[in-house]
Design a protein around this motif. Sequence first.
Motif, short mmCIF file in Angstrom:
data_model
loop_
_atom_site.label_atom_id
_atom_site.label_comp_id
_atom_site.label_asym_id
_atom_site.label_seq_id
_atom_site.Cartn_x
_atom_site.Cartn_y
_atom_site.Cartn_z
N ASN A 7 -17.88 9.51 19.48
CA ASN A 7 -16.54 9.76 20.03
C ASN A 7 -16.45 10.12 21.35
N MET A 8 -15.45 9.79 22.12
CA MET A 8 -15.19 10.15 23.17
C MET A 8 -13.68 10.39 23.39
N LEU A 9 -13.46 11.77 24.19
CA LEU A 9 -11.99 11.99 24.33
C LEU A 9 -11.73 12.29 25.82
N ARG A 10 -10.72 11.74 26.36
CA ARG A 10 -10.15 11.85 27.53
C ARG A 10 -8.76 12.88 27.54
N LYS A 11 -9.12 14.06 27.90
CA LYS A 11 -8.10 15.04 27.77
C LYS A 11 -6.58 15.07 28.36
N ASN A 12 -6.48 14.34 29.43
CA ASN A 12 -5.15 13.90 29.91
C ASN A 12 -5.41 12.41 30.48
N LEU A 13 -4.10 11.99 30.73
CA LEU A 13 -4.15 10.58 31.53
C LEU A 13 -3.57 10.66 32.88
N SER A 14 -4.13 11.20 33.56
CA SER A 14 -3.63 11.62 35.00
C SER A 14 -5.05 10.87 35.70
N ASP A 15 -4.59 10.59 37.02
CA ASP A 15 -5.74 10.06 38.05
C ASP A 15 -6.84 8.95 37.17
N ILE A 16 -5.90 7.94 36.62
CA ILE A 16 -6.69 6.80 35.92
C ILE A 16 -7.30 5.99 37.23
N PRO A 17 -8.73 5.64 37.01
CA PRO A 17 -9.32 5.10 38.31
C PRO A 17 -8.59 3.31 38.07
N GLN A 18 -8.33 3.06 39.30
CA GLN A 18 -7.84 1.78 39.46
C GLN A 18 -8.81 0.84 39.97
N PHE A 19 -8.77 -0.47 39.11
CA PHE A 19 -9.64 -1.43 39.65
C PHE A 19 -8.53 -2.66 39.52
N SER A 20 -8.89 -3.93 40.31
CA SER A 20 -8.03 -5.12 40.02
C SER A 20 -9.11 -6.05 39.74
#
Length: 185
Positions: A7-20
């Motif tokens: 299992n993996m957790l991301r504690k916040n959803l800010s600064d999401i890497p952006q790829f096109s």
Amino acid sequence: MKHIPLNMLRKNLSDIPQFSLPDGYSIRFYEKGDERHWAKIETSVDEFKDEAAALAYFEKEFGLFTDEMTKRCLFVENEDGEEIATTTAWHGDLRGDGEISGRIHWVGVTPAYQGKKLAKPLMTAAMNTLAEYHSKAYLTTQTTSFQAINMYLNYGFEPYLMEPTCEEGWRLMEQKLERKILKRY
């Protein structure tokens, strides 16, 4: 490689890497009837023994929520409009305590399109979608998906140890990925 659920957790959803996406590809949301495409993609990556089993699972898991899927399930299409990858920016209760978080669910890229730089843009789109509804996110995976785990780590997900076997699994990932993953405090 030994198969250990993780299992993996991301504690916040800010600064999401952006790829096109590379030229010739596009991302769109689920439309009613797309469960066939979902089943084909997920079967192609060996998540199900056949498309009938995948469709049965889809109906059980998402059948009552197809309206919600139109805002949360994503597909990558090639230049011919063929659906070749999918994931769902879903939700769930990781710890079983009633707290609902965003969930990256059922990531799949058809084998013929793996390695074509589609997974990161798909992940970006799913994470951006999750950020519209949630403040944190989790996902479930397994040691045999080590390439995906590497990407998830780069997207800010961290190990979330729930079972005694998790530490063994993360040690395997450290060796396989040649990077420090577990932190000692």
